[in-house]
Design a protein around this motif. Sequence first.
Motif, PDB file in Angstrom:
ATOM      1  N   VAL A 354       0.836  -1.196   0.000  1.00  0.00           N
ATOM      2  CA  VAL A 354       0.000   0.000   0.000  1.00  0.00           C
ATOM      3  C   VAL A 354       0.871   1.246   0.000  1.00  0.00           C
ATOM      4  O   VAL A 354       0.651   2.196  -0.771  1.00  0.00           O
ATOM      5  CB  VAL A 354      -0.942   0.005   1.219  1.00  0.00           C
ATOM      6  N   VAL A 355       1.912   1.239   0.842  1.00  0.00           N
ATOM      7  CA  VAL A 355       2.816   2.385   0.925  1.00  0.00           C
ATOM      8  C   VAL A 355       3.505   2.617  -0.416  1.00  0.00           C
ATOM      9  O   VAL A 355       3.577   3.746  -0.919  1.00  0.00           O
ATOM     10  CB  VAL A 355       3.861   2.152   2.042  1.00  0.00           C
ATOM     11  N   GLN A 356       3.979   1.544  -1.014  1.00  0.00           N
ATOM     12  CA  GLN A 356       4.698   1.667  -2.284  1.00  0.00           C
ATOM     13  C   GLN A 356       3.795   2.192  -3.396  1.00  0.00           C
ATOM     14  O   GLN A 356       4.197   3.064  -4.182  1.00  0.00           O
ATOM     15  CB  GLN A 356       5.284   0.312  -2.669  1.00  0.00           C
ATOM     16  N   GLN A 357       2.571   1.668  -3.485  1.00  0.00           N
ATOM     17  CA  GLN A 357       1.663   2.117  -4.543  1.00  0.00           C
ATOM     18  C   GLN A 357       1.270   3.575  -4.355  1.00  0.00           C
ATOM     19  O   GLN A 357       1.184   4.339  -5.327  1.00  0.00           O
ATOM     20  CB  GLN A 357       0.411   1.235  -4.576  1.00  0.00           C
ATOM     21  N   ARG A 358       1.000   3.980  -3.115  1.00  0.00           N
ATOM     22  CA  ARG A 358       0.685   5.395  -2.862  1.00  0.00           C
ATOM     23  C   ARG A 358       1.864   6.284  -3.270  1.00  0.00           C
ATOM     24  O   ARG A 358       1.689   7.352  -3.867  1.00  0.00           O
ATOM     25  CB  ARG A 358       0.371   5.601  -1.379  1.00  0.00           C
ATOM     26  N   LYS A 359       3.068   5.860  -2.940  1.00  0.00           N
ATOM     27  CA  LYS A 359       4.260   6.624  -3.288  1.00  0.00           C
ATOM     28  C   LYS A 359       4.404   6.744  -4.800  1.00  0.00           C
ATOM     29  O   LYS A 359       4.704   7.820  -5.330  1.00  0.00           O
ATOM     30  CB  LYS A 359       5.488   5.946  -2.682  1.00  0.00           C
ATOM     31  N   MET A 360       4.185   5.633  -5.514  1.00  0.00           N
ATOM     32  CA  MET A 360       4.311   5.655  -6.973  1.00  0.00           C
ATOM     33  C   MET A 360       3.307   6.606  -7.602  1.00  0.00           C
ATOM     34  O   MET A 360       3.609   7.275  -8.600  1.00  0.00           O
ATOM     35  CB  MET A 360       4.136   4.241  -7.518  1.00  0.00           C
ATOM     36  N   ILE A 361       2.103   6.676  -7.041  1.00  0.00           N
ATOM     37  CA  ILE A 361       1.091   7.585  -7.580  1.00  0.00           C
ATOM     38  C   ILE A 361       1.517   9.037  -7.386  1.00  0.00           C
ATOM     39  O   ILE A 361       1.430   9.866  -8.303  1.00  0.00           O
ATOM     40  CB  ILE A 361      -0.274   7.315  -6.919  1.00  0.00           C
ATOM     41  N   GLU A 362       2.009   9.350  -6.183  1.00  0.00           N
ATOM     42  CA  GLU A 362       2.416  10.728  -5.892  1.00  0.00           C
ATOM     43  C   GLU A 362       3.572  11.173  -6.778  1.00  0.00           C
ATOM     44  O   GLU A 362       3.690  12.343  -7.131  1.00  0.00           O
ATOM     45  CB  GLU A 362       2.793  10.861  -4.419  1.00  0.00           C
ATOM     46  N   GLU A 363       4.434  10.233  -7.149  1.00  0.00           N
ATOM     47  CA  GLU A 363       5.618  10.577  -7.939  1.00  0.00           C
ATOM     48  C   GLU A 363       5.419  10.366  -9.434  1.00  0.00           C
ATOM     49  O   GLU A 363       6.346  10.578 -10.217  1.00  0.00           O
ATOM     50  CB  GLU A 363       6.807   9.733  -7.460  1.00  0.00           C
ATOM     51  N   SER A 364       4.223   9.947  -9.837  1.00  0.00           N
ATOM     52  CA  SER A 364       3.986   9.638 -11.244  1.00  0.00           C
ATOM     53  C   SER A 364       3.938  10.897 -12.101  1.00  0.00           C
ATOM     54  O   SER A 364       3.651  11.994 -11.615  1.00  0.00           O
ATOM     55  CB  SER A 364       2.673   8.864 -11.401  1.00  0.00           C
ATOM     56  N   ASP A 365       4.250  10.720 -13.389  1.00  0.00           N
ATOM     57  CA  ASP A 365       4.134  11.824 -14.335  1.00  0.00           C
ATOM     58  C   ASP A 365       2.656  12.124 -14.576  1.00  0.00           C
ATOM     59  O   ASP A 365       1.788  11.297 -14.337  1.00  0.00           O
ATOM     60  CB  ASP A 365       4.808  11.466 -15.653  1.00  0.00           C
ATOM     61  N   GLY A 366       2.385  13.279 -15.091  1.00  0.00           N
ATOM     62  CA  GLY A 366       0.996  13.627 -15.396  1.00  0.00           C
ATOM     63  C   GLY A 366       0.451  14.659 -14.434  1.00  0.00           C
ATOM     64  O   GLY A 366       1.053  14.985 -13.407  1.00  0.00           O
ATOM     65  N   ASP A 367      -0.727  15.159 -14.758  1.00  0.00           N
ATOM     66  CA  ASP A 367      -1.324  16.215 -13.955  1.00  0.00           C
ATOM     67  C   ASP A 367      -2.121  15.637 -12.785  1.00  0.00           C
ATOM     68  O   ASP A 367      -2.148  14.426 -12.548  1.00  0.00           O
ATOM     69  CB  ASP A 367      -2.222  17.105 -14.835  1.00  0.00           C
ATOM     70  N   ARG A 368      -2.788  16.526 -12.067  1.00  0.00           N
ATOM     71  CA  ARG A 368      -3.549  16.115 -10.890  1.00  0.00           C
ATOM     72  C   ARG A 368      -4.673  15.150 -11.258  1.00  0.00           C
ATOM     73  O   ARG A 368      -4.947  14.191 -10.528  1.00  0.00           O
ATOM     74  CB  ARG A 368      -4.130  17.360 -10.195  1.00  0.00           C
ATOM     75  N   ASP A 369      -5.302  15.391 -12.403  1.00  0.00           N
ATOM     76  CA  ASP A 369      -6.398  14.515 -12.818  1.00  0.00           C
ATOM     77  C   ASP A 369      -5.887  13.103 -13.083  1.00  0.00           C
ATOM     78  O   ASP A 369      -6.546  12.118 -12.749  1.00  0.00           O
ATOM     79  CB  ASP A 369      -7.059  15.077 -14.082  1.00  0.00           C
ATOM     80  N   HIS A 370      -4.691  13.013 -13.678  1.00  0.00           N
ATOM     81  CA  HIS A 370      -4.102  11.697 -13.937  1.00  0.00           C
ATOM     82  C   HIS A 370      -3.841  10.960 -12.624  1.00  0.00           C
ATOM     83  O   HIS A 370      -4.175   9.769 -12.484  1.00  0.00           O
ATOM     84  CB  HIS A 370      -2.798  11.875 -14.708  1.00  0.00           C
ATOM     85  N   ARG A 371      -3.257  11.657 -11.638  1.00  0.00           N
ATOM     86  CA  ARG A 371      -2.973  11.020 -10.342  1.00  0.00           C
ATOM     87  C   ARG A 371      -4.268  10.650  -9.625  1.00  0.00           C
ATOM     88  O   ARG A 371      -4.336   9.625  -8.934  1.00  0.00           O
ATOM     89  CB  ARG A 371      -2.111  11.930  -9.477  1.00  0.00           C
ATOM     90  N   ARG A 372      -5.298  11.455  -9.807  1.00  0.00           N
ATOM     91  CA  ARG A 372      -6.583  11.138  -9.182  1.00  0.00           C
ATOM     92  C   ARG A 372      -7.157   9.846  -9.775  1.00  0.00           C
ATOM     93  O   ARG A 372      -7.690   9.003  -9.055  1.00  0.00           O
ATOM     94  CB  ARG A 372      -7.576  12.293  -9.392  1.00  0.00           C
ATOM     95  N   LYS A 373      -7.029   9.678 -11.080  1.00  0.00           N
ATOM     96  CA  LYS A 373      -7.506   8.447 -11.722  1.00  0.00           C
ATOM     97  C   LYS A 373      -6.745   7.230 -11.195  1.00  0.00           C
ATOM     98  O   LYS A 373      -7.336   6.182 -10.901  1.00  0.00           O
ATOM     99  CB  LYS A 373      -7.329   8.539 -13.239  1.00  0.00           C
ATOM    100  N   LEU A 374      -5.407   7.379 -11.090  1.00  0.00           N
ATOM    101  CA  LEU A 374      -4.604   6.274 -10.567  1.00  0.00           C
ATOM    102  C   LEU A 374      -5.012   5.927  -9.143  1.00  0.00           C
ATOM    103  O   LEU A 374      -5.087   4.744  -8.770  1.00  0.00           O
ATOM    104  CB  LEU A 374      -3.119   6.639 -10.614  1.00  0.00           C
TER     105      LEU A 374
END
Length: 619
Positions: A354-374
């Motif tokens: 869970v920690v790793q996936q949350r971290k990957m989302i926060e550091e992912s490329d793309g805008d806020r909408d992209h991170r929200r979808k992830l």
Amino acid sequence: MPDARTADPAPESSAAAPLDVLRRVFGYESFRGQQAEIIEHVCGGGDALVLMPTGGGKSLCYQIPALVRAGVGVVVSPLIALMQDQVDALRALGVRAGFLNSTQTLEERRDTERAFLSGELDLLYLAPERLRVPSTMSLLDRGRVALFAIDEAHCVAQWGHDFRPDYLALSELHERWPDVPRIALTATATEATHAEIAQRLDLRPGERARHFVASFDRPNIQYRIAPKDEPRRQLLDLIRTEHAGDAGIVYCLSRNSVERTAEFLAAQGLVALPYHAGLDAGTRAANQARFLREDGVIVVATIAFGMGIDKPDVRFVAHLDLPKSVEGYYQETGRAGRDGLPSTAWLAYGLADVVQQRKMIEESDGDRDHRRKLAQHLDAMLALCETVECRRTQLLAYFGQRGAPPCGNCDTCLVQPESWDGTVAAQKILSTVFRLDRERRQKFGAGQIIDILLGRRTAKVEQFDHHSLTVFGIGTELGEGEWRTVLRQLVARGLLAVEPRHQTFVLTEESRPVLRGEQQVMLRRDPQRQARRARPAGSSAAQPALAPEAAPLFERLRTWRGATAKEQGVPAYVIFHDATLREIASRRPASLAELGAVSGVGETKLARYGEQVLQALTD
């Protein structure tokens, strides 16, 4: 090679023609589910969008119309590495199939093009990027196309887990060839993805285009999610106790984890091969070929492996890391049990995931909408992991199939997990995080938080003077493993967030009402023992065991099949599926006529292998 076409291949041929092809070419007596309706619609020139689970018989929905209609069925598939096997499987049935892709020599491509133009093909496989090459479009213009089949159609969805930009150009097929029917097929689509496929491929429901949505249920697959506790050892126990000698796929998140897991399994005497994008193309191709052609091979892979794998006897799919979405999880687990026989989908899941996936989302490329979808995709996956209800019911609801009763054949049905009031436990963890952040201006990971709650005077606790905190030692009613479970569920629910850089915990707005005692927190208590593969009586997944006298015949037939496949250089399932061999072993046909009545034995296979099978039965 025998011609698989019916006598009258025109689109307006008799309604019996598809059924005749099914029986004569593929060796099946009747269609399943919506197959007959889909095939009739496409044979008549209509467009179709088909959502059908893996193993549900999607390929027949375009293969049979391609054999019934005049011209060549053009199949758009992203699976270049598997086209040869797909073509081999069709040729073994007497179907005239070919492909065009970058793996061929110039002469091989020219031979295939000549066969297409002269009407010597029934099916032609193309990668989507080839349709962006003008020479390919010109080739199709000069030939006669019976239909376009767009396989793995979910690749067109931009928010999906397998997005392929080349799929976006496939809407041009309708513009350039408006009279050629199109059928798009996928096993993985939520309601939103379904709508996106229809919009992007111009397949909105109407007079010409029809949508066919089958049940997403795979009753032969037993879904199980276990708390992580030395996951490689857990995996080894699963294989040794339930799947000894079986083919399987193990998914890991990183290339390094793939390599280490494959090495671990190989050291235990198992045939385990790695597969990831960091390996050279030759090694990947060789490992994939061994998996497809040999029995009992395990592939340890990243998600780069598996799409389009037609191997029907994969008995288990295991995940050692948390998938990023329910779509990805369903797609990957669906590679088990394509033959309808009992199979296992097993996932090991823990706080670090869970920690790793949350971290990957926060550091992912793309805008806020992209991170929200992830984050939405991950939240749905976490809800599936943490549910106390039937996993299959929740999985089906995610794909829009709501109201399904408990299946009785997943881990939460077989060993019912408990819910407990974890409000006080949640408050203790949140209070610890609060005091570390507000009083000390410090942030720490799970280990330090749990040491504080358990009152452990470790070197790190002493170093930061954490034994003086008011929360020190207030959590001795739970053990370390139980506190990790609580932490995992708080992060999964968004009551704690992960600070990406250092993977430490911080409070969220949602944690405030819990700290103030305004919100109850019900948590899941993981069962101490995990459900085994034992299936309840009456389960739809149950398969009758082979009679004692049939079991050695089945093994003898598998040995013959393996030798024949090796001699021909094709996967064993191209010769016959396990389900067909089981039926042959049980029925013990004494003549070609009796063998021809077995499901999966068509005319070409009967002529090619019939005498050998009868000889194997009598040896």
